[in-house]
Design a protein around this motif. Sequence first.
Motif, PDB file in Angstrom:
ATOM      1  N   MET A 144     -52.099   3.148  -2.637  1.00 47.92           N
ATOM      2  CA  MET A 144     -53.033   2.210  -2.007  1.00 47.92           C
ATOM      3  C   MET A 144     -53.815   1.345  -2.982  1.00 47.92           C
ATOM      4  SD  MET A 144     -55.578   5.233  -0.675  1.00 47.92           S
ATOM      5  CE  MET A 144     -54.143   6.127  -0.089  1.00 47.92           C
ATOM      6  N   ASN A 145     -53.226   1.028  -4.116  1.00 46.74           N
ATOM      7  CA  ASN A 145     -53.929   0.119  -5.016  1.00 46.74           C
ATOM      8  C   ASN A 145     -53.980  -1.288  -4.429  1.00 46.74           C
ATOM      9  OD1 ASN A 145     -52.545   2.299  -7.003  1.00 46.74           O
ATOM     10  ND2 ASN A 145     -54.526   1.632  -7.774  1.00 46.74           N
ATOM     11  N   THR A 146     -54.879  -2.082  -4.948  1.00 43.55           N
ATOM     12  CA  THR A 146     -55.171  -3.398  -4.381  1.00 43.55           C
ATOM     13  C   THR A 146     -54.197  -4.458  -4.881  1.00 43.55           C
ATOM     14  OG1 THR A 146     -57.513  -2.841  -4.198  1.00 43.55           O
ATOM     15  CG2 THR A 146     -56.951  -5.183  -4.227  1.00 43.55           C
ATOM     16  N   HIS A 147     -53.766  -5.328  -3.978  1.00 36.19           N
ATOM     17  CA  HIS A 147     -52.953  -6.482  -4.353  1.00 36.19           C
ATOM     18  C   HIS A 147     -53.854  -7.512  -5.032  1.00 36.19           C
ATOM     19  CE1 HIS A 147     -49.684  -5.740  -1.027  1.00 36.19           C
ATOM     20  NE2 HIS A 147     -49.870  -4.703  -1.819  1.00 36.19           N
ATOM     21  N   ARG A 148     -54.168  -7.245  -6.269  1.00 37.10           N
ATOM     22  CA  ARG A 148     -55.085  -8.141  -6.992  1.00 37.10           C
ATOM     23  C   ARG A 148     -54.472  -9.531  -7.149  1.00 37.10           C
ATOM     24  NH1 ARG A 148     -55.672  -8.444 -12.928  1.00 37.10           N
ATOM     25  NH2 ARG A 148     -57.570  -9.649 -13.345  1.00 37.10           N
ATOM     26  N   THR A 149     -53.209  -9.576  -7.430  1.00 39.94           N
ATOM     27  CA  THR A 149     -52.449 -10.823  -7.490  1.00 39.94           C
ATOM     28  C   THR A 149     -51.061 -10.544  -6.923  1.00 39.94           C
ATOM     29  OG1 THR A 149     -51.308 -10.533  -9.610  1.00 39.94           O
ATOM     30  CG2 THR A 149     -53.588 -11.351  -9.701  1.00 39.94           C
ATOM     31  N   PRO A 150     -50.294 -11.600  -6.624  1.00 40.08           N
ATOM     32  CA  PRO A 150     -48.901 -11.376  -6.213  1.00 40.08           C
ATOM     33  C   PRO A 150     -48.043 -10.796  -7.335  1.00 40.08           C
ATOM     34  CG  PRO A 150     -49.664 -13.533  -5.514  1.00 40.08           C
ATOM     35  CD  PRO A 150     -50.697 -12.996  -6.471  1.00 40.08           C
ATOM     36  N   PHE A 151     -48.556 -10.805  -8.568  1.00 39.09           N
ATOM     37  CA  PHE A 151     -47.783 -10.324  -9.709  1.00 39.09           C
ATOM     38  C   PHE A 151     -47.948  -8.829  -9.947  1.00 39.09           C
ATOM     39  CE2 PHE A 151     -49.341 -14.671 -10.709  1.00 39.09           C
ATOM     40  CZ  PHE A 151     -48.143 -15.340 -10.554  1.00 39.09           C
ATOM     41  N   SER A 152     -48.851  -8.181  -9.239  1.00 40.55           N
ATOM     42  CA  SER A 152     -49.101  -6.768  -9.476  1.00 40.55           C
ATOM     43  C   SER A 152     -47.798  -5.983  -9.383  1.00 40.55           C
ATOM     44  CB  SER A 152     -50.116  -6.241  -8.465  1.00 40.55           C
ATOM     45  OG  SER A 152     -51.350  -6.905  -8.629  1.00 40.55           O
ATOM     46  N   GLY A 153     -47.577  -5.130 -10.382  1.00 44.49           N
ATOM     47  CA  GLY A 153     -46.248  -4.575 -10.597  1.00 44.49           C
ATOM     48  C   GLY A 153     -45.670  -3.762  -9.469  1.00 44.49           C
ATOM     49  N   ARG A 154     -46.518  -3.086  -8.670  1.00 42.62           N
ATOM     50  CA  ARG A 154     -45.986  -2.220  -7.619  1.00 42.62           C
ATOM     51  C   ARG A 154     -46.593  -2.570  -6.262  1.00 42.62           C
ATOM     52  NH1 ARG A 154     -45.768   3.692 -10.570  1.00 42.62           N
ATOM     53  NH2 ARG A 154     -44.717   4.291  -8.644  1.00 42.62           N
ATOM     54  N   ASN A 155     -46.777  -3.851  -6.014  1.00 43.63           N
ATOM     55  CA  ASN A 155     -47.368  -4.287  -4.744  1.00 43.63           C
ATOM     56  C   ASN A 155     -46.598  -3.764  -3.532  1.00 43.63           C
ATOM     57  OD1 ASN A 155     -49.580  -5.617  -5.691  1.00 43.63           O
ATOM     58  ND2 ASN A 155     -48.801  -7.681  -5.372  1.00 43.63           N
ATOM     59  N   PHE A 156     -45.294  -3.606  -3.679  1.00 42.47           N
ATOM     60  CA  PHE A 156     -44.506  -3.155  -2.529  1.00 42.47           C
ATOM     61  C   PHE A 156     -44.925  -1.756  -2.074  1.00 42.47           C
ATOM     62  CE2 PHE A 156     -42.351  -1.025  -5.958  1.00 42.47           C
ATOM     63  CZ  PHE A 156     -41.810   0.128  -5.397  1.00 42.47           C
ATOM     64  N   GLU A 157     -45.500  -0.969  -2.980  1.00 46.84           N
ATOM     65  CA  GLU A 157     -45.958   0.376  -2.642  1.00 46.84           C
ATOM     66  C   GLU A 157     -47.358   0.385  -2.029  1.00 46.84           C
ATOM     67  OE1 GLU A 157     -45.181   3.914  -5.148  1.00 46.84           O
ATOM     68  OE2 GLU A 157     -44.615   2.429  -6.645  1.00 46.84           O
ATOM     69  N   TYR A 158     -48.071  -0.724  -2.149  1.00 49.30           N
ATOM     70  CA  TYR A 158     -49.473  -0.774  -1.755  1.00 49.30           C
ATOM     71  C   TYR A 158     -49.631  -1.633  -0.506  1.00 49.30           C
ATOM     72  CZ  TYR A 158     -49.739   0.689  -6.674  1.00 49.30           C
ATOM     73  OH  TYR A 158     -49.559   1.339  -7.875  1.00 49.30           O
ATOM     74  N   TYR A 159     -50.807  -1.526   0.126  1.00 45.34           N
ATOM     75  CA  TYR A 159     -50.982  -2.107   1.450  1.00 45.34           C
ATOM     76  C   TYR A 159     -51.438  -3.561   1.474  1.00 45.34           C
ATOM     77  CZ  TYR A 159     -50.618   2.713   3.201  1.00 45.34           C
ATOM     78  OH  TYR A 159     -50.176   3.968   3.509  1.00 45.34           O
ATOM     79  N   SER A 160     -52.489  -3.890   0.723  1.00 44.90           N
ATOM     80  CA  SER A 160     -53.167  -5.154   1.006  1.00 44.90           C
ATOM     81  C   SER A 160     -54.058  -5.584  -0.150  1.00 44.90           C
ATOM     82  CB  SER A 160     -54.029  -4.987   2.270  1.00 44.90           C
ATOM     83  OG  SER A 160     -54.824  -6.115   2.534  1.00 44.90           O
ATOM     84  N   GLU A 161     -54.506  -6.824  -0.095  1.00 43.58           N
ATOM     85  CA  GLU A 161     -55.531  -7.313  -1.010  1.00 43.58           C
ATOM     86  C   GLU A 161     -56.924  -6.889  -0.561  1.00 43.58           C
ATOM     87  OE1 GLU A 161     -56.670 -11.757   0.665  1.00 43.58           O
ATOM     88  OE2 GLU A 161     -54.929 -11.587  -0.658  1.00 43.58           O
ATOM     89  N   ASP A 162     -57.053  -6.409   0.670  1.00 42.72           N
ATOM     90  CA  ASP A 162     -58.354  -6.018   1.218  1.00 42.72           C
ATOM     91  C   ASP A 162     -58.473  -4.497   1.258  1.00 42.72           C
ATOM     92  OD1 ASP A 162     -60.885  -6.861   2.805  1.00 42.72           O
ATOM     93  OD2 ASP A 162     -59.965  -5.292   4.027  1.00 42.72           O
ATOM     94  N   GLY A 163     -59.518  -3.967   0.646  1.00 35.80           N
ATOM     95  CA  GLY A 163     -59.691  -2.531   0.559  1.00 35.80           C
ATOM     96  C   GLY A 163     -59.953  -1.865   1.886  1.00 35.80           C
ATOM     97  N   PHE A 164     -60.632  -2.555   2.801  1.00 37.97           N
ATOM     98  CA  PHE A 164     -60.921  -1.941   4.094  1.00 37.97           C
ATOM     99  C   PHE A 164     -59.658  -1.817   4.941  1.00 37.97           C
ATOM    100  CE2 PHE A 164     -62.159  -2.187   8.594  1.00 37.97           C
ATOM    101  CZ  PHE A 164     -62.961  -1.051   8.668  1.00 37.97           C
ATOM    102  N   LEU A 165     -58.868  -2.871   5.020  1.00 38.18           N
ATOM    103  CA  LEU A 165     -57.611  -2.803   5.767  1.00 38.18           C
ATOM    104  C   LEU A 165     -56.701  -1.737   5.170  1.00 38.18           C
ATOM    105  CD1 LEU A 165     -55.540  -3.785   7.838  1.00 38.18           C
ATOM    106  CD2 LEU A 165     -54.897  -5.598   6.223  1.00 38.18           C
ATOM    107  N   ALA A 166     -56.552  -1.760   3.838  1.00 43.10           N
ATOM    108  CA  ALA A 166     -55.706  -0.769   3.174  1.00 43.10           C
ATOM    109  C   ALA A 166     -56.225   0.640   3.427  1.00 43.10           C
ATOM    110  CB  ALA A 166     -55.656  -1.056   1.673  1.00 43.10           C
ATOM    111  N   GLY A 167     -57.533   0.795   3.343  1.00 43.59           N
ATOM    112  CA  GLY A 167     -58.122   2.116   3.513  1.00 43.59           C
ATOM    113  C   GLY A 167     -57.973   2.670   4.910  1.00 43.59           C
ATOM    114  N   MET A 168     -58.113   1.835   5.920  1.00 43.90           N
ATOM    115  CA  MET A 168     -57.997   2.307   7.296  1.00 43.90           C
ATOM    116  C   MET A 168     -56.546   2.681   7.626  1.00 43.90           C
ATOM    117  SD  MET A 168     -60.990   2.523   8.449  1.00 43.90           S
ATOM    118  CE  MET A 168     -60.604   2.887  10.161  1.00 43.90           C
TER     119      MET A 168
END
Length: 614
Positions: free
Chosen positions: A417-441
């Motif tokens: 659940m790491n944050t999509h800080r940029t579209p370049f983040s290395g493992r974005n496919f494993e993580y939920y969102s750029e927003d911590g609340f949406l990802a967290g819920m």
Amino acid sequence: MNTWLRDNLASPAARNYLELQADGTWGVTGEDVYGRTDNFHYRNAPEGAGYFVNYSEGIYVGYKYFETRHDTDPGYNYYADVMFPFGHGLSYTAFDKNIMAMNESDGVITVRVSVTNTGNAAGKDVIQIYYNPPYTGAIEKSTVNLVSFRKTNIIAPGQTEYYSLTFNVEDMASYDYANNGCYVLERGPYEIMLRENAHVLIDSETYTVRNDIVYNDAGGGRTTDHQTAVNQFSGAYGNGDYLTRAWNANSRAFTGPRAEDFTASQEVLTAIAGNPIPTDAQLRLTSADMPPVGVNLGAVITLNDMSNVDYDDPKWNDFVSQLTLEELASLSGNGAWTISEIARLGVPLSRTPDGATSIGSSIYSGAIMGVDGNGVTYPIPVVIASTWNTEIAYIMGKSIAMEGKAIGFNGWYAPAMNTHRTPFSGRNFEYYSEDGFLAGMIAANVVEAVAEEGFITFIKHFALNDRETNCRSYLFTWSNEQAIREIYLKPFELAVKLGGSMGAMSSFNFIGATWAGAHEGLLTQVLRNEWGMKGLVITDAAIYPFQNPVAASYAGGNLHLDVMAAWNPLMASRIRLVEAANDNNHRIGMTRNLQRNAKNILYAVSRTWYITGN
């Protein structure tokens, strides 16, 4: 779940992924596939070690930058950057939404919303509630902050349904690292907004805070915290140049690192060389602090006897005292996809495979676990979050757990659940969102469902893991504490507080000059003392020199994912732990650490279906 941009380099965070060339263009050639010429390597650090990333954008990540810049900078051209705003979606029908009423009672705000299907097809919509806090300049704040959402039922054409969405007033507090060192809810009007997405306002109400509320020990912390949240990451502050609403074009958020940033401090160089382990004398430990080890209690206490014993019950000390030093070290050191068996005490071999899109073994983990099986491959977390549907997340978690039980697992290295800080983040496919609340819920619902079936979820990668390049080569991450807490820790916080996760996996990167897996502020003060997690912390794959199992034990890390130990036992982390516990300079501290590790590990195992049978 993300802001879709016309140019992915438009995000200020992107300045820490590509270097700006002298002619004003972005580099397209270099030593690595990302076009960077040096990957932000410290000039005075050893070759192949000592890289850095500056989170110079502060809290202005994703839509929180684009929407706030649009709202506060008359000269900014929002539409030149943003193609689709955060929360945008399409439907085969249309909906009309309005706020019917809003009220506050006992610190909880309830927003009553009507949703009418005005189209010709049945469908669902997403109700999105945001808030805009007052801004004095003392604490940075986005003008748009997601605070509640709900996916509707299927609504027939012409039909209206009514929904109540709630959130705590304290959820709108900002973290004030500079002045109060805690969360603060500043006085003034808070606009509570029903939006179509992060950019399009539908309706709003105002909630007014009459006086500043400072969530410190004197005034009382947030109701969801077990210990008042105070500064734990001052060491990660770095150069101190963080983006504000002044939108200074000379800020590192827009220019990228400056020449002086490429010189490592002595603190960084010492961290690369290896920080010393505190001695018993430095910790003021005496022989009176040495716990008993390998005790014969007469009547053996087994792990089955502990399945309903509270974490704080002294009986856990008695149980753990039975373990020998070798058993303690094996339990803490041999953690590659398993948790060690101690048959004489009824401790089973736990099998804990990887995630995050399925539960199953690989050619490596299957050989170590002794179980070869795989469940269904689910849509990646990005897709799950894009539904904005917590029920789907919960159902996925239930399905994962049922498959895991059928194969024989009782733990899962997920969700991530790491944050999509940029579209370049290395493992974005494993993580939920750029927003911590949406990802967290979304994450909290996955975790809750899996945990209910008697599984340990290892939420990962804890924390601030967003760059794969060189993250295993001493990558130093610099950020202010407000961004760390509000942006990057938020999904993990919700997964623990709401989901009930009993496990976490630390990340490879350093937070400031401290490896995340040995960061006492992160693993002990925040995760356990503030959020109240009871369970264990495991490392990520422990094959790199900075992943010192002894240092991790002092900070709150419990289990070493020692991948190589299965193939080369003489190099095992277990041996390093035994050596440290036999060293007269560290004997008391390390023995205490190993017993604490055992308690945290076995408390979690005692709650799994292996023991409870559920």
